[in-house]
Write a protein that holds these residues in place. Structure first.
Motif: not given
Length: 207
Positions: A3-7
């Protein structure tokens, strides 16, 4: 993450272990991992999260799959939106309208939420034996204004008293529950959307 995680989960787990974590929960947003399937289900995204968590779990570090579920507390008509962190579940609860678009950073993340939080409690705690934590109930800037009028029935029910991502503190919500003789736990979470967020707040456990 999905979802909205960068890693990636591997990157999150490696950093978490490096800074001293013994465990890490991965809780992607419900509306991003439902894969347009009727809940509760075992979507491909949900399975992949479980596989990734299992691959980074060792004898000294546990990575555990969970879910951040959007729901409307007590049928408020969208006024009291609540994010409910579901843990120890085998099936994804997902979203009530899985055909709606997935996460868009420019849109509110409450386009697709469960109208009745008791339905979510049933899916998580009654049907699956899991437990849940109300996330950042004082995060009005994010659209969350849960009054916590409904308390989950499970033994692990708790309130995120401190959220590290937005430095949102909700100790008053926890104290309010205790004042009304509702037994619940206080949790502190990094709410990390990237490795740089990890460790801002965490929960110590004593066993």
């Amino acid at each position: 993450t999905y979802s909205d995680g960068a890693n990636t989960i591997l990157e999150m787990a490696n950093m978490a272990y490096t800074i001293g974590f013994n465990y890490l929960f991965i809780t992607d947003h419900s509306y991003d991992i439902d894969n347009n399937e009727v809940p509760p289900h075992n979507s491909s995204k949900w399975q992949n999260i479980g596989i990734d968590c299992a691959n980074v779990t060792t004898s000294v570090f546990s990575c555990i799959r969970g879910e951040e579920i959007s729901c409307d507390e007590e049928n408020s008509g969208g006024v009291d939106i609540m994010h409910y962190l579901a843990y120890d579940i085998d099936l994804c609860v997902g979203s009530v309208h899985p055909v709606l678009p997935d996460y868009f950073p420019s849109m509110p993340d409450f386009e697709d939420y469960w109208v009745n939080d008791e339905t979510v409690f049933d899916y998580v705690e009654i049907q699956q034996g899991g437990f849940g934590v109300v996330a950042h109930p004082n995060a009005l800037a994010w659209g969350c204004g849960a009054t916590l009028g409904v308390v989950g029935p499970g033994d692990g029910y708790g309130i995120e008293a401190w959220n590290g991502s937005g430095n949102v503190r909700s100790f008053d919500k926890w104290q309010e529950r205790l004042d009304y003789d509702y037994y619940c736990y206080a949790y502190g979470n990094s709410d990390a959307h990237s490795i740089s967020d990890l460790g801002s707040v965490w929960t110590w456990t004593h066993v």
